[in-house]
Design a protein around this motif. Sequence first.
Motif, PDB file in Angstrom:
ATOM      1  N   LYS A   1       1.244  -1.550   0.237  1.00 19.37           N
ATOM      2  CA  LYS A   1      -0.128   0.220  -0.057  1.00 19.37           C
ATOM      3  C   LYS A   1       0.748   1.705   0.454  1.00 19.37           C
ATOM      4  CE  LYS A   1      -3.330   2.672   1.076  1.00 19.37           C
ATOM      5  NZ  LYS A   1      -4.465   3.045  -0.370  1.00 19.37           N
ATOM      6  N   PHE A   2       0.164   2.557  -1.272  1.00 18.60           N
ATOM      7  CA  PHE A   2       1.351   3.139  -1.148  1.00 18.60           C
ATOM      8  C   PHE A   2       0.389   4.838  -0.993  1.00 18.60           C
ATOM      9  CE2 PHE A   2       5.169   0.845  -2.056  1.00 18.60           C
ATOM     10  CZ  PHE A   2       6.512   1.354  -2.050  1.00 18.60           C
ATOM     11  N   ARG A   3       0.562   5.720  -1.106  1.00 17.91           N
ATOM     12  CA  ARG A   3      -0.096   6.898  -1.441  1.00 17.91           C
ATOM     13  C   ARG A   3       0.821   7.506  -1.702  1.00 17.91           C
ATOM     14  NH1 ARG A   3      -1.837   8.478   4.958  1.00 17.91           N
ATOM     15  NH2 ARG A   3      -2.831  10.114   3.831  1.00 17.91           N
ATOM     16  N   ARG A   4       0.008   8.585  -1.977  1.00 15.61           N
ATOM     17  CA  ARG A   4       1.055   9.462  -3.225  1.00 15.61           C
ATOM     18  C   ARG A   4       0.594  11.311  -2.479  1.00 15.61           C
ATOM     19  NH1 ARG A   4      -1.988  11.406  -8.569  1.00 15.61           N
ATOM     20  NH2 ARG A   4      -4.428  11.260  -7.830  1.00 15.61           N
ATOM     21  N   GLN A   5       1.909  11.755  -2.783  1.00 14.94           N
ATOM     22  CA  GLN A   5       2.217  13.540  -2.274  1.00 14.94           C
ATOM     23  C   GLN A   5       1.384  13.650  -0.856  1.00 14.94           C
ATOM     24  OE1 GLN A   5       4.264  15.229  -3.845  1.00 14.94           O
ATOM     25  NE2 GLN A   5       3.675  14.183  -5.776  1.00 14.94           N
ATOM     26  N   VAL A   6       1.970  12.898   0.254  1.00 17.64           N
ATOM     27  CA  VAL A   6       1.376  13.334   1.939  1.00 17.64           C
ATOM     28  C   VAL A   6       2.150  14.350   2.494  1.00 17.64           C
ATOM     29  CG1 VAL A   6       1.231  11.064   3.478  1.00 17.64           C
ATOM     30  CG2 VAL A   6       0.991  10.824   1.408  1.00 17.64           C
TER      31      VAL A   6
ATOM     32  N   LYS B   1       6.670  19.018   8.189  1.00 19.92           N
ATOM     33  CA  LYS B   1       6.449  19.778   6.991  1.00 19.92           C
ATOM     34  C   LYS B   1       6.511  19.368   5.518  1.00 19.92           C
ATOM     35  CE  LYS B   1      11.393  21.051   8.114  1.00 19.92           C
ATOM     36  NZ  LYS B   1      12.127  22.562   9.082  1.00 19.92           N
ATOM     37  N   TYR B   2       7.207  17.945   5.721  1.00 15.75           N
ATOM     38  CA  TYR B   2       7.044  17.997   4.447  1.00 15.75           C
ATOM     39  C   TYR B   2       6.189  17.578   3.613  1.00 15.75           C
ATOM     40  CZ  TYR B   2      11.953  18.961   6.244  1.00 15.75           C
ATOM     41  OH  TYR B   2      12.993  19.102   7.139  1.00 15.75           O
ATOM     42  N   ILE B   3       6.333  17.252   2.085  1.00 17.09           N
ATOM     43  CA  ILE B   3       4.956  16.202   1.705  1.00 17.09           C
ATOM     44  C   ILE B   3       5.735  15.595   0.581  1.00 17.09           C
ATOM     45  CG2 ILE B   3       3.227  16.305  -0.225  1.00 17.09           C
ATOM     46  CD1 ILE B   3       3.059  19.211   0.377  1.00 17.09           C
ATOM     47  N   ALA B   4       5.686  14.286   1.457  1.00 12.76           N
ATOM     48  CA  ALA B   4       6.328  13.130   0.342  1.00 12.76           C
ATOM     49  C   ALA B   4       6.289  12.724  -0.963  1.00 12.76           C
ATOM     50  CB  ALA B   4       6.467  11.693   1.358  1.00 12.76           C
ATOM     51  N   ASP B   5       7.564  12.325  -1.863  1.00  9.77           N
ATOM     52  CA  ASP B   5       6.533  11.787  -2.787  1.00  9.77           C
ATOM     53  C   ASP B   5       5.206  10.776  -2.787  1.00  9.77           C
ATOM     54  OD1 ASP B   5       7.544  13.869  -3.986  1.00  9.77           O
ATOM     55  OD2 ASP B   5       9.420  12.547  -5.355  1.00  9.77           O
ATOM     56  N   PHE B   6       5.959   9.867  -2.495  1.00  5.98           N
ATOM     57  CA  PHE B   6       5.254   8.158  -1.819  1.00  5.98           C
ATOM     58  C   PHE B   6       5.480   8.041  -0.632  1.00  5.98           C
ATOM     59  CE2 PHE B   6       6.642   8.811  -6.690  1.00  5.98           C
ATOM     60  CZ  PHE B   6       5.317   9.216  -7.206  1.00  5.98           C
ATOM     61  N   VAL B   7       4.618   7.619   0.298  1.00 13.58           N
ATOM     62  CA  VAL B   7       4.506   6.871   1.277  1.00 13.58           C
ATOM     63  C   VAL B   7       4.350   5.541   1.653  1.00 13.58           C
ATOM     64  CG1 VAL B   7       4.507   6.915   3.578  1.00 13.58           C
ATOM     65  CG2 VAL B   7       5.035   9.244   2.226  1.00 13.58           C
ATOM     66  N   CYS B   8       4.882   4.446   2.245  1.00  3.65           N
ATOM     67  CA  CYS B   8       3.973   2.859   2.351  1.00  3.65           C
ATOM     68  C   CYS B   8       4.639   3.590   4.266  1.00  3.65           C
ATOM     69  CB  CYS B   8       5.251   1.997   2.128  1.00  3.65           C
ATOM     70  SG  CYS B   8       4.572   0.434   2.724  1.00  3.65           S
ATOM     71  N   LEU B   9       3.109   3.614   4.486  1.00  8.16           N
ATOM     72  CA  LEU B   9       3.626   4.027   6.708  1.00  8.16           C
ATOM     73  C   LEU B   9       3.673   2.127   7.349  1.00  8.16           C
ATOM     74  CD1 LEU B   9       0.063   5.826   7.087  1.00  8.16           C
ATOM     75  CD2 LEU B   9       2.318   7.078   6.611  1.00  8.16           C
ATOM     76  N   GLU B  10       3.058   1.194   6.341  1.00  7.14           N
ATOM     77  CA  GLU B  10       3.628   0.158   6.860  1.00  7.14           C
ATOM     78  C   GLU B  10       4.308  -0.111   6.854  1.00  7.14           C
ATOM     79  OE1 GLU B  10       1.361  -2.790   4.712  1.00  7.14           O
ATOM     80  OE2 GLU B  10      -0.406  -1.870   5.384  1.00  7.14           O
TER      81      GLU B  10
END
Length: 123
Positions: free
Chosen positions: A41-46, A50-59
């Motif tokens: 599971k990835f999310r984009r522009q998260v 104080k930053y916005i990450a391009d893609f994040v896998c929280l798990e």
Amino acid sequence: MPHQPVPPAKRSFARSLRRDMTEAEDRLWHELRDRRLDRIKFRRQVPVGKYIADFVCLEAGLIIEIDGSQHADSDSDRIRGVELKAMGFRVLRFWNEDVLRDLNAVCDTIIAYARDASLQPWR
């Protein structure tokens, strides 16, 4: 990683980044979305801190950043990486060219890092 409220301006900026992704980000998102990449599971522009990450896998505590040449030897990227690491994330960076030239290798690397929390990014 506790959830923190996101200010409306930052949420709006993240939305605009989702609409205006670079070609490399768009190609990678096509592989990451809907758990297409090894059911991860990835999310984009998260917004993350104080930053916005391009893609994040929280798990996996993994942030994927896709960088253009303006990021070469960037002090602000180093500081950002240190701060995100302090929040418990590993930051994996790829050049736009890497994504556009060898998407399969990029995806294989992302899978390896998402599945093995002991791996540490090289840059």
